[in-house]
Design a protein around this motif. Structure first.
Motif, PDB file in Angstrom:
ATOM      1  N   PRO A 128      23.835  13.752  78.792  1.00 21.76           N
ATOM      2  CA  PRO A 128      25.216  14.130  79.099  1.00 21.76           C
ATOM      3  C   PRO A 128      26.044  14.399  77.853  1.00 21.76           C
ATOM      4  O   PRO A 128      25.796  13.843  76.783  1.00 21.76           O
ATOM      5  N   VAL A 129      27.036  15.259  78.023  1.00 19.34           N
ATOM      6  CA  VAL A 129      27.972  15.572  76.942  1.00 19.34           C
ATOM      7  C   VAL A 129      29.387  15.679  77.503  1.00 19.34           C
ATOM      8  O   VAL A 129      29.589  15.855  78.706  1.00 19.34           O
ATOM      9  N   SER A 130      30.342  15.559  76.619  1.00 18.26           N
ATOM     10  CA  SER A 130      31.700  16.023  76.867  1.00 18.26           C
ATOM     11  C   SER A 130      31.991  17.110  75.844  1.00 18.26           C
ATOM     12  O   SER A 130      31.157  17.406  74.980  1.00 18.26           O
ATOM     13  N   TYR A 131      33.192  17.685  75.928  1.00 16.07           N
ATOM     14  CA  TYR A 131      33.509  18.832  75.077  1.00 16.07           C
ATOM     15  C   TYR A 131      34.920  18.700  74.509  1.00 16.07           C
ATOM     16  O   TYR A 131      35.826  18.190  75.171  1.00 16.07           O
ATOM     17  N   HIS A 132      35.089  19.190  73.280  1.00 16.97           N
ATOM     18  CA  HIS A 132      36.442  19.512  72.850  1.00 16.97           C
ATOM     19  C   HIS A 132      36.464  20.975  72.423  1.00 16.97           C
ATOM     20  O   HIS A 132      35.424  21.569  72.095  1.00 16.97           O
ATOM     21  N   PHE A 133      37.655  21.556  72.495  1.00 20.50           N
ATOM     22  CA  PHE A 133      37.835  23.000  72.334  1.00 20.50           C
ATOM     23  C   PHE A 133      38.899  23.253  71.284  1.00 20.50           C
ATOM     24  O   PHE A 133      39.887  22.525  71.189  1.00 20.50           O
ATOM     25  N   GLU A 134      38.708  24.325  70.534  1.00 22.68           N
ATOM     26  CA  GLU A 134      39.749  24.679  69.575  1.00 22.68           C
ATOM     27  C   GLU A 134      39.743  26.175  69.295  1.00 22.68           C
ATOM     28  O   GLU A 134      38.712  26.850  69.407  1.00 22.68           O
ATOM     29  N   ASP A 135      40.927  26.677  68.986  1.00 21.74           N
ATOM     30  CA  ASP A 135      41.063  28.016  68.431  1.00 21.74           C
ATOM     31  C   ASP A 135      41.950  27.886  67.202  1.00 21.74           C
ATOM     32  O   ASP A 135      42.111  26.792  66.660  1.00 21.74           O
ATOM     33  N   SER A 136      42.511  28.963  66.738  1.00 20.67           N
ATOM     34  CA  SER A 136      43.256  28.925  65.481  1.00 20.67           C
ATOM     35  C   SER A 136      44.554  28.135  65.587  1.00 20.67           C
ATOM     36  O   SER A 136      45.160  27.795  64.558  1.00 20.67           O
ATOM     37  N   GLN A 137      44.986  27.818  66.818  1.00 23.12           N
ATOM     38  CA  GLN A 137      46.297  27.205  66.991  1.00 23.12           C
ATOM     39  C   GLN A 137      46.280  25.815  67.607  1.00 23.12           C
ATOM     40  O   GLN A 137      47.275  25.091  67.521  1.00 23.12           O
ATOM     41  N   CYS A 138      45.172  25.413  68.238  1.00 25.30           N
ATOM     42  CA  CYS A 138      45.245  24.233  69.097  1.00 25.30           C
ATOM     43  C   CYS A 138      43.876  23.574  69.242  1.00 25.30           C
ATOM     44  O   CYS A 138      42.839  24.222  69.084  1.00 25.30           O
ATOM     45  N   ARG A 139      43.893  22.281  69.574  1.00 25.18           N
ATOM     46  CA  ARG A 139      42.658  21.559  69.892  1.00 25.18           C
ATOM     47  C   ARG A 139      42.881  20.727  71.158  1.00 25.18           C
ATOM     48  O   ARG A 139      43.871  20.003  71.273  1.00 25.18           O
ATOM     49  N   ILE A 140      41.946  20.842  72.087  1.00 22.56           N
ATOM     50  CA  ILE A 140      41.992  20.109  73.348  1.00 22.56           C
ATOM     51  C   ILE A 140      40.728  19.268  73.460  1.00 22.56           C
ATOM     52  O   ILE A 140      39.617  19.776  73.294  1.00 22.56           O
ATOM     53  N   GLY A 141      40.876  17.978  73.746  1.00 28.98           N
ATOM     54  CA  GLY A 141      39.735  17.083  73.886  1.00 28.98           C
ATOM     55  C   GLY A 141      39.582  16.595  75.314  1.00 28.98           C
ATOM     56  O   GLY A 141      40.573  16.248  75.968  1.00 28.98           O
ATOM     57  N   THR A 142      38.348  16.571  75.807  1.00 37.53           N
ATOM     58  CA  THR A 142      38.056  16.060  77.147  1.00 37.53           C
ATOM     59  C   THR A 142      36.931  15.046  77.049  1.00 37.53           C
ATOM     60  O   THR A 142      35.951  15.269  76.331  1.00 37.53           O
ATOM     61  N   VAL A 143      37.059  13.939  77.783  1.00 38.23           N
ATOM     62  CA  VAL A 143      35.959  12.974  77.809  1.00 38.23           C
ATOM     63  C   VAL A 143      36.049  12.126  79.071  1.00 38.23           C
ATOM     64  O   VAL A 143      37.054  11.469  79.336  1.00 38.23           O
ATOM     65  N   THR A 144      35.007  12.181  79.881  1.00 31.73           N
ATOM     66  CA  THR A 144      34.872  11.328  81.060  1.00 31.73           C
ATOM     67  C   THR A 144      33.413  10.904  81.183  1.00 31.73           C
ATOM     68  O   THR A 144      32.547  11.369  80.439  1.00 31.73           O
ATOM     69  N   ASP A 145      33.148  10.002  82.125  1.00 31.13           N
ATOM     70  CA  ASP A 145      31.783   9.581  82.433  1.00 31.13           C
ATOM     71  C   ASP A 145      31.101   8.946  81.223  1.00 31.13           C
ATOM     72  O   ASP A 145      30.048   9.378  80.771  1.00 31.13           O
ATOM     73  N   LEU A 146      31.727   7.902  80.717  1.00 27.94           N
ATOM     74  CA  LEU A 146      31.146   7.174  79.600  1.00 27.94           C
ATOM     75  C   LEU A 146      31.425   5.688  79.799  1.00 27.94           C
ATOM     76  O   LEU A 146      32.506   5.296  80.230  1.00 27.94           O
ATOM     77  N   GLY A 147      30.409   4.879  79.510  1.00 27.27           N
ATOM     78  CA  GLY A 147      30.537   3.449  79.717  1.00 27.27           C
ATOM     79  C   GLY A 147      31.266   2.731  78.598  1.00 27.27           C
ATOM     80  O   GLY A 147      31.790   1.634  78.790  1.00 27.27           O
ATOM     81  N   TYR A 148      31.280   3.327  77.418  1.00 27.32           N
ATOM     82  CA  TYR A 148      31.986   2.759  76.280  1.00 27.32           C
ATOM     83  C   TYR A 148      32.253   3.885  75.297  1.00 27.32           C
ATOM     84  O   TYR A 148      31.762   5.010  75.476  1.00 27.32           O
ATOM     85  N   PHE A 149      33.019   3.607  74.275  1.00 29.61           N
ATOM     86  CA  PHE A 149      33.207   4.598  73.211  1.00 29.61           C
ATOM     87  C   PHE A 149      32.962   3.932  71.872  1.00 29.61           C
ATOM     88  O   PHE A 149      33.092   2.712  71.719  1.00 29.61           O
ATOM     89  N   ASP A 150      32.576   4.745  70.907  1.00 29.36           N
ATOM     90  CA  ASP A 150      32.325   4.247  69.557  1.00 29.36           C
ATOM     91  C   ASP A 150      32.966   5.206  68.559  1.00 29.36           C
ATOM     92  O   ASP A 150      33.667   6.153  68.938  1.00 29.36           O
ATOM     93  N   ASP A 151      32.738   4.966  67.276  1.00 30.19           N
ATOM     94  CA  ASP A 151      33.376   5.778  66.247  1.00 30.19           C
ATOM     95  C   ASP A 151      32.974   7.245  66.342  1.00 30.19           C
ATOM     96  O   ASP A 151      33.790   8.130  66.037  1.00 30.19           O
ATOM     97  N   SER A 152      31.740   7.524  66.751  1.00 30.08           N
ATOM     98  CA  SER A 152      31.306   8.915  66.817  1.00 30.08           C
ATOM     99  C   SER A 152      32.086   9.686  67.878  1.00 30.08           C
ATOM    100  O   SER A 152      32.446  10.859  67.677  1.00 30.08           O
ATOM    101  N   ILE A 153      32.374   9.040  69.000  1.00 28.79           N
ATOM    102  CA  ILE A 153      33.164   9.692  70.045  1.00 28.79           C
ATOM    103  C   ILE A 153      34.609   9.845  69.589  1.00 28.79           C
ATOM    104  O   ILE A 153      35.232  10.907  69.784  1.00 28.79           O
ATOM    105  N   VAL A 154      35.161   8.811  68.982  1.00 29.61           N
ATOM    106  CA  VAL A 154      36.520   8.907  68.453  1.00 29.61           C
ATOM    107  C   VAL A 154      36.625  10.066  67.468  1.00 29.61           C
ATOM    108  O   VAL A 154      37.568  10.871  67.524  1.00 29.61           O
TER     109      VAL A 154
END
Length: 264
Positions: A128-154
């Motif tokens: 499984p993966v989640s995604y973040h998106f960016e263009d020259s002006q903006c960044r949008i982060g999405t994350v669901t379906d995870l049991g915990y988070f760590d520094d790599s996800i942050v």
């Protein structure tokens, strides 16, 4: 950039990210008709969609992919494990192999002028993966379906202008609710879902001066309420990150309706 949810919850998920040149769906866990109706509220048609990104193979994220792909014939992006799982799901029907595009966590790719960054998440699916998106002006982060988070996800979600973050369950509701013991263990485990408090802790790690909007998503119908999720997240931010209740724009994604599109 623009972002909206068409459906968000344990019964079905579909997200929308766009800019002037690109329209992307993330997951198709609802019917083609509901996706089309949701897009119509943004004045977008199915034929405008450039790509469908898949996070993982669970039915609340993929059950509409077969019908959607047969009508619109748009590229489908997912990890090798996810796409192999889709091939084995008879409920989806036949999907044209030429539509499948293998992606790898940690390897960004471009759709028109939008950069897509897939990253691994701990969940009980094949890859499984989640995604973040960016263009020259903006960044949008999405994350669901995870049991915990760590520094790599942050690190994958730093410096976002908008965040869509799972707040799946209230621990007390889950513990005292009707689910079987094994299902409760799965949901609360390291490969399950984030509870409200952990969602607040993750958001606290991601605060930055240009973060404009936070959306809580993938709420459990049986084990959470929007008001409960909001209050728990606010409490975490106030108690541990010194963020006042009115200092951050946080809302909950509707379960069965498309939310108004947000422009960042």
């Amino acid at each position: 950039m623009q972002f909206a949810t068409i459906a968000s919850g344990s019964s079905g998920n579909c997200l929308y990210a766009a800019n002037d040149d690109t329209h992307i769906l993330i997951d198709a866990g609802i019917s083609k008709k509901r996706i089309e109706s949701g897009l119509a509220t943004f004045y977008v048609e199915g034929r405008d969609v450039d790509a469908l990104l898949v996070t993982h193979e669970h039915s609340d994220h993929v059950q509409g992919i077969g019908v959607w792909s047969r009508k619109y014939h748009i590229p489908i992006y997912g990890t090798k494990g996810t796409l192999n799982a889709l091939r084995q799901m008879k409920s989806l029907g036949a999907i044209d192999e030429s539509l499948f595009h293998v992606i790898r966590p940690g390897e960004p790719f471009k759709i028109n002028n939008m950069m897509v960054h897939p990253f691994s998440i701990p969940h009980d699916a094949r890859d499984p993966v989640s995604y973040h998106f960016e263009d020259s002006q903006c960044r949008i982060g999405t994350v669901t379906d995870l049991g915990y988070f760590d520094d790599s996800i942050v690190n994958e979600l730093l410096d976002c202008d908008l965040l869509y973050v799972e707040a799946n369950h209230d621990l007390r509701m889950l513990e005292t609710g009707p689910y079987p013991y094994e299902l409760k263990r799965r949901i609360a485990g390291n490969y399950g879902h984030l509870c409200n408090e952990m969602s607040g802790q993750l958001i606290g790690r991601l605060l930055n001066e240009h973060l404009q909007k936070v959306i809580l998503g993938h709420l459990s119908k049986e084990n959470n309420f929007p008001e409960l999720a909001l209050q728990a997240v606010h409490n975490e931010l106030m108690n541990h990150f010194s963020v006042g209740e009115d200092e951050l724009n946080i809302s909950v994604a509707p379960r069965d309706l498309a939310m108004p599109v947000i422009t960042i």
